[in-house]
Scaffold this motif. Structure first.
Motif: not given
Length: 175
Positions: A40-46, A50-54
């Protein structure tokens, strides 16, 4: 001298007219084992990247929604312009690889999503999720069949006759 209860109200409502094909998707990751915390903690930043890249069609995203702390259960809500944009992203990198890898090894977490279509219909899937969450808390569950795109197409209709034309309340509320 007193003021009326509604004097400080500043309610606002969205104008959906510019978004007839809007799709809202809730996604969650529920920890099942100690190793799942690391997943879970490793997936959050990824996913945040993606969201920030829109990606094309992503209108807005909200990550790090806490559904529960025990067991650890986090999620996100993403707003898409239309189902085609959302499905195109789901079939692209990195999502396609994340999903393939998850199906091979859940690494101690369960993943679920629920999708709500402005044109009507809903769709959901729960994979290795312990306990009941969302629709699965009150609806009978069955084996998933077909692809995500097929399920979305089946549940999203193009008939807009039941959509509200405005957002004014139908009746006034007296205070």
């Amino acid at each position: 001298m007193g003021t009326s209860m509604g004097a400080n109200r500043h309610e606002r409502v969205p104008d959906f007219s510019g978004y007839p094909d809007l799709v809202v998707i809730y996604l969650g990751m529920k920890v099942r084992t100690l190793a799942g915390v690391r997943t879970l903690l490793g997936f959050g930043p990824r996913i945040a990247t993606v969201g920030a890249e829109r990606p094309d069609g992503l209108l807005h995203y909200e990550n790090n929604i806490i559904f529960s702390l025990r067991p650890l259960h986090l999620g996100m809500r993403w707003y898409w312009r239309d189902i085609d944009s959302m499905v195109a992203w789901a079939k692209s990198e990195p999502h396609r690889i994340w999903w393939r890898d998850f199906l091979r090894d859940t690494r101690g977490v369960g993943i679920w999503h629920e999708t709500y279509h402005m044109r009507g219909g809903m769709e959901a899937i729960y994979n290795a999720v312990p306990g009941a969450v969302g629709f699965s808390a009150f609806m009978p569950m069955q084996e998933a069949r077909g692809s995500l795109a097929t399920r979305h197409a089946r549940h999203a209709t193009s008939d807009l006759h039941d959509l509200p034309s405005g957002n004014a309340p139908e009746t006034s509320v007296s205070r």
